[in-house]
Structure formats: C-alpha cells, structure tokens
Design an enzyme around this catalytic site. Structure first.
Site, mmCIF file in Angstrom:
data_model
loop_
_atom_site.group_PDB
_atom_site.id
_atom_site.type_symbol
_atom_site.label_atom_id
_atom_site.label_comp_id
_atom_site.label_asym_id
_atom_site.label_seq_id
_atom_site.Cartn_x
_atom_site.Cartn_y
_atom_site.Cartn_z
ATOM 1 N N ASP A 26 0.825 -1.211 0.000
ATOM 2 C CA ASP A 26 0.000 0.000 0.000
ATOM 3 C C ASP A 26 0.860 1.263 0.000
ATOM 4 O O ASP A 26 2.077 1.206 0.185
ATOM 5 C CB ASP A 26 -0.908 -0.029 1.240
ATOM 6 N N GLU A 34 2.060 5.069 -4.269
ATOM 7 C CA GLU A 34 1.977 5.976 -5.441
ATOM 8 C C GLU A 34 3.275 6.767 -5.606
ATOM 9 O O GLU A 34 3.595 7.095 -6.753
ATOM 10 C CB GLU A 34 0.782 6.922 -5.271
ATOM 11 N N ASP A 81 -9.412 3.296 -1.939
ATOM 12 C CA ASP A 81 -10.366 3.754 -0.915
ATOM 13 C C ASP A 81 -11.671 4.264 -1.528
ATOM 14 O O ASP A 81 -11.931 5.468 -1.565
ATOM 15 C CB ASP A 81 -9.718 4.855 -0.073
#
Ligand code: GLC
Length: 650
Positions: free
Chosen positions: A307, A310, A411
């Site tokens: 996670d 990015e 999300d």
C-alpha cells in the site's frame, strides 16, 4: 500484430516483454512535439467506443472524459477527479477503425477522449521519450488479448486467494482476529483469509510487529492455520527513519533509498512519521526490499498487500503540515486546499531522485512506475523466499505489474455508485493485464448498509479478489455483524460453489494470455445493442453476470444477445431455466443471485463448503446446456502450472 514507435530515448518500463518490431505511427495519428511534451491526436468517428485507462473514473467507454495518468493517493472517487492510484495508458478504439495504442512512459500523461465534444482523442505526454505500442487486430477482444500476451504471463495466486477475505483498518490484537474467525464460523459463512492492516505493526513501522498485541506472530499464524485461515499483512512503501529499525539500517547499508536534492536521503511523512522511500527503480534496492519479506515468510505468512505506493506523502521535509490528517479541512475548504495539496505534492515529487541504468532520474519524471516496481520487488523476493505461490496485491500499478501481483482499487466509499464503478473497472483492468483484481467490498469510506453489502458481495463473488474491507471510523462491516446472516451465507457460499469454475477459468486465461472478465461487446461485436451495456459482464468463457446494483431494487432488466440458460441461486439450489435472446426481467431478492450461462457452455459447480481446503474436484455438477467442460485443476499451490492439467468433464 503489435508494433512500436520509439520517441527519443524511452525509460525501460519492462511493461511489454515480447519482442516487438518497430514501425511508423498509425496513419490517422498526428504527432506534435510541444517543447518537452508530445501531443498525439486522432479524429474519432461518431460511433467509436474507446476502451482502456482502466483505473480511472467514468464509464468503460472513456468517451467524453479527461483523465490524467499520475498515480495519486485519493479517496475522492468522483467523476471530476482525473487521477486514481494507477496509470494504465492503454486505449482501444472500436468502431470505424480498430486498434489499440499503449503510451509507455512513466511520466504524466493527459488523455482527453472526445472531451467537450471535440471529436478527438488528444494524448499529451509530459515527455518526449516514450515507446508507443500499436496493436492491430480484427476485434477489440483480439487486440486486448494480443496486449496481454505481449505483457507476459499474468500473476497466478494460490487457490486460497480465490476464497473470501475479511479486512478492516482497526483489527488491533490477536483477539480481534479470533473474533472474526469465530463470527464467520458461527454464522457458517465461508472465509479463507484475514488482512492485517497497519495496526499489527509497532507504531506503523513496516517489517515490525507490536509485541504487546501480537506476542508471538509465528505461533498466531499457526493458530490461524489450524482454522484454515491465512493472515495477510499490509506492507507500506515508506521505511521509518529510526536508528534501531533493522529495515532502515539495512536500507542505509545497502544505499537503497531515494536521494533528495541535497544528496541526502529524501524524508517523507507517512503513517509511521518520517520515512525513506526504497529506490524501487534500482535493481539492487529491489532485491534488498524483496529479501526483507523474510521477516514475514519465516513466520509462516504467504500473503501480502502493498500500500501507499503511489507513493503517498502526508507531509515532507519540504512541505510541512500533515496532509491526509487534514482530510476534513479539505472537505470544508474544498478545491482551494486540494490545489495547494497537489502543488505541495508535486514539489515533493520533484525533490527526490532514483538511480537506474547508471542514470539519475527525478522522481516526478518516472512517478507512475514506482508502485509497480514495489510490486515487482516483493514478488521477485517472495519467489525466492517461498517454495510455492503467494498472494500479493497492490494499490498502485502500471501496465506490466500484472505479471507480479494483483491490484485492488483503493479507498472507495460505501455507496451504490462505487458498486457500479467496481463493475466498470473489472473488464478494463483485465484489458491491461490485471486479472487478479477487485474492490473493497461494502466500501471503504463511510458506513455501509446491509443491502449494499449484500449486493456488493454478489458482484465480488465473480471477481478474482473478493475482500470485504473498510476504514477505521466506519461501522462494523463483517458479514456476521448484520441481522439475517443466512442471506450473507447464501451469497458467499455461491462464490465457493462457483470456485471450481472461477479458478479453472482464471488459470486458463492466465496461461493463454486471455482476459478473465470482459465486456459483452467483446463477445458479441456484431450486436449493436450490447455496445453500451456496462452492468452485465462476461466472466470466464461461460458466465454472464447480471447483478442488481440499484438500491431498493429486486428486479432488473437484462439483455441477452443469444439464447442462454438462466441460473438462479437461492442459497441452496441452482435452478436453471432456458432464456431467449432479447430483453428479460430477472428477480433476485437479497441473498439470491441470478446469472446466465452462454449457449453451448458449461459451468462446473461444487457442493457448499466453507473454506477452499474443502474443494472436492471429483464431484462437480455441470450447469448449462452445452456438451463438455475443460476443467483446469491442480494443487492450487505449487508453481507447476500447465495446460496439461486440463481434463474434460461431460
Ligand atoms: C490506505 C489504504 C487502506 C488502508 C489504510 C490504512 O488508505 O488504501 O486500504 O486500510 O491505508 O493502512
């Protein structure tokens, strides 16, 4: 047929592994260099559909929208948001002409697809160095398959990863996990794995465990294994800067972190506070990061989710003040704060650097490949650490990362629009080589409802990754927390009864470079009526899923491009009825599901079970009106995959 046009000196993304000959740009494309940027334009015809750009908002047909490939940590999944977590720069034009085009650059790319009725595709690459792959084929389906084959064999998870997973940001101690197992067992609802979100860590530090709350993780993994439950910890991209943190110290020793503009290591604030980012572009740093997973595999862990890759930055040494923590202020001050946040982030992305191929790269210029290379690092590490398959999925990705792991779509919110968005993402992700994929079932932000969760489960029952996940401030979202658990049991058990088919179809698709989920139009290109249908999808080669995705509805209309078999599942029995080509109305109460089997196809289903360890490959019932079914079955764990494992069921 796939060819490439080379502009300048492209960064090696390794998105495509096949040997591809060079060619000229397709006729109707205009190419203009605009300073350091490159602009591609193409005149669309009135009836052209444009597929691709899988992890973006909007419809499966991307016409009318503006999308920006610039991987972003964002919970704002609304149509006005041009960027989500991934960059999949593929377009497939279906209509007057038929071709696919993949803009292979890790830099920012803006796509305007008939935006404000311009009648044009405009693609602005913020770099003059890129490979443009052109894929020609007789149909969109053929073009997507051609691309999948050129990317290389997609990631193959273990069989248990096709079971149902439960997750929540907020399971804090061993007892929380025991409660989940007990809750599912008591309700008789199947379960195979539970995610450990950042709460398992010591102060959110990767490759650490809070000793108070998990005194002996290896023993706990074993305890769960005895219940046939796997634990799947999260791993974030940033490594906590702290002397005494073994991963931090190893990363410094191996010189494996990204540098800042002053030549030191770049410091970014994420969940654990100040972190360094591993330089995933550097092969040595990747090898080191992969080795770090031994911390988990030595404890018996075989599944991971990567996670914040990015990479997400809450604040940094250059831009002070927590960003994500100010989420609520963003909501109040809206666009103004958001713009400032974006400016700060871009400043950060321009302030750190990578080393690859003997060169230094500014992060901003290669931003979109970072998460994909984290997946690659973990996947290559895990291949060495484990003798068999592992579960791995990531939030951020780039085309090509589908060889190393799966993705989830980040999300989302507990709303009906995002259930529909989940359906829209699935075929597009498959076109870009991400077969193992799915969304947070039930929704991540906000409180779900019983009805929404049930309908969402009935969608996720068909997606390879089926995980119920939610945020830390939301209501309890495990299936057993709601009244009337029978209906939850019914839908999750549908998934498990379909597993022989879903697994077999996934493996066949993965081993032949096919898609697992596709739009109807890929199979019925001659039928004008299916061109706009986005709420019915083809799953494997035999199923058309037709979920109810409208609040309060128990019926919906379904278009059948051919005669099919309608199958209704009520939690106990599959009832098959012939259905004729044309439009029909189906009815499915909560806890029921209706899907269709294509003419001439069969679907093997097993008896109701509560865990993938109970699958009995020898006693399958064949639904549908066709002749035979080619079943792919293997041990679901070793890497001995081969189409030799196919056997014919009649
Ligand atoms: C990110 C992830 C989410 C996770 C949370 C805490 O927001 O997308 O799935 O629960 O971080 O780790």
């Amino acid at each position: 047929m796939i060819t490439k046009v080379v502009f300048g000196t492209p960064f090696r993304t390794d998105a495509i592994t096949a040997e591809v000959p060079q060619a000229e740009m397709l006729q109707h494309f205009q190419v203009n260099a605009e300073g350091a940027q490159t602009l591609f334009t193409y005149p669309l015809q009135h009836r052209d559909i444009v597929y691709g750009l899988s992890e973006t908002m909007g419809r499966v047909n991307k016409r009318g929208g503006r999308y920006i490939s610039f991987n972003t940590d964002t919970a704002d999944h609304t149509d006005s948001n041009p960027s989500l977590y991934a960059s999949h720069n593929l377009l497939i034009v279906d209509g007057g002409e038929h071709f696919g085009i993949f803009f292979d650059t890790p830099a920012k790319v803006t796509f305007e697809i008939d935006y404000r009725n311009s009648g044009l595709i405009r693609v602005l690459c913020e770099s003059g160095d890129l490979n443009v792959y052109q894929i020609e084929g007789s149909s969109s389906y053929e073009i997507a398959r051609e691309l999948n084959r050129a990317i290389g064999r997609c990631y193959i998870p273990p069989l248990w990863a096709f079971g149902f997973g439960q997750s929540r940001f907020g399971y804090k101690c061993e007892q929380d996990f025991r409660d989940v197992v007990e809750g599912y067992q008591k309700a008789g609802i199947p379960l195979d794995w539970i995610c450990m979100d950042i709460d398992y860590m010591d102060r959110f530090i990767d490759f650490s465990v809070d000793k108070q709350r998990f005194p002996d993780l290896a023993a706990f993994v074993q305890e769960m294994a005895e219940e046939n439950i796997r634990l799947v910890p999260i791993v974030d991209a940033g490594i906590k800067v702290e002397p005494g943190n073994p991963t931090y110290e190893a990363g410094i020793r191996r010189d494996a972190f990204c540098r800042n503009k002053e030549g030191g290591y770049f410091r970014a604030g994420v969940w654990p506070g100040m972190t360094h980012f591993p330089d995933f572009l550097n092969p040595d740093a990747r090898a080191w990061f992969g080795e770090e997973y031994a911390f988990y595999t030595e404890k018996g862990i075989e599944g991971f989710w990567n996670d914040m890759n990015e990479p997400a930055i809450f604040y940094s040494e250059y831009a002070k003040g927590p960003r994500k923590l100010n989420f609520y202020l963003d909501m109040i001050f809206g666009k103004f704060r958001k713009k400032k946040k974006e400016r700060d982030l871009i400043r950060d992305y321009k302030s750190f650097f990578h080393q690859a191929d003997g060169k230094t790269y500014r992060h901003y210029d290669v931003h979109n490949i970072f998460g994909a290379l984290m997946t690659r690092a973990s996947s290559e590490g895990l291949e060495k650490l484990l003798p068999h398959r592992f579960l791995l999925f990531s939030r951020s990705s780039y085309i090509g990362a589908g060889r190393y792991g799966g993705v989830w779509t980040g999300d989302n919110s507990s709303c009906w629009e995002h259930l529909m968005l989940n359906l829209r993402h699935m075929p597009s992700l498959n076109m870009c080589g991400f077969l193992y994929s799915g969304a947070d079932t039930g929704g991540f932000m906000g409180d779900t409802t019983r009805e929404l969760l049930l309908r969402w489960l009935a969608v996720s029952a068909f997606t390879p990754l089926m995980r119920n996940h939610t945020g830390c401030f939301t209501r309890q979202q495990e299936c057993y927390q709601f009244d009337g658990t029978e209906e939850f049991k019914s839908i999750v058990s549908l998934r498990y009864r379909l597993l022989p088919y879903l697994y077999s179809e996934y493996m066949k698709a993965a081993l032949t470079g096919d898609l697992f989920i596709k739009p109807l139009a890929f199979l019925f290109p001659e039928d004008e009526k299916v061109r706009d249908i986005e709420d019915q999808l083809i799953v494997g080669e035999g199923i058309m899923m037709t979920p109810i995705v409208t609040e309060g509805a128990t019926t919906r209309s379904v278009y059948l491009p051919q005669d099919m078999t309608m199958v209704k599942y009520d939690g106990k029995t599959f009832t098959s009825t012939p259905a004729q080509k044309g439009t029909v109305t189906i009815e499915a109460a909560l806890g029921e599901a209706v899907f269709f089997i294509l003419d001439g196809k069969r679907v093997p289903v097993g008896p109701a079970i509560t865990n993938t360890s109970q699958i009995d490959w020898e006693h399958l019932e064949l639904l549908g009106n066709g002749g035979e079914y080619a079943l792919y079955a293997d041990d679901g764990l070793t890497r001995e995959y081969s189409l030799d494992n196919l056997r014919i069921l009649r």
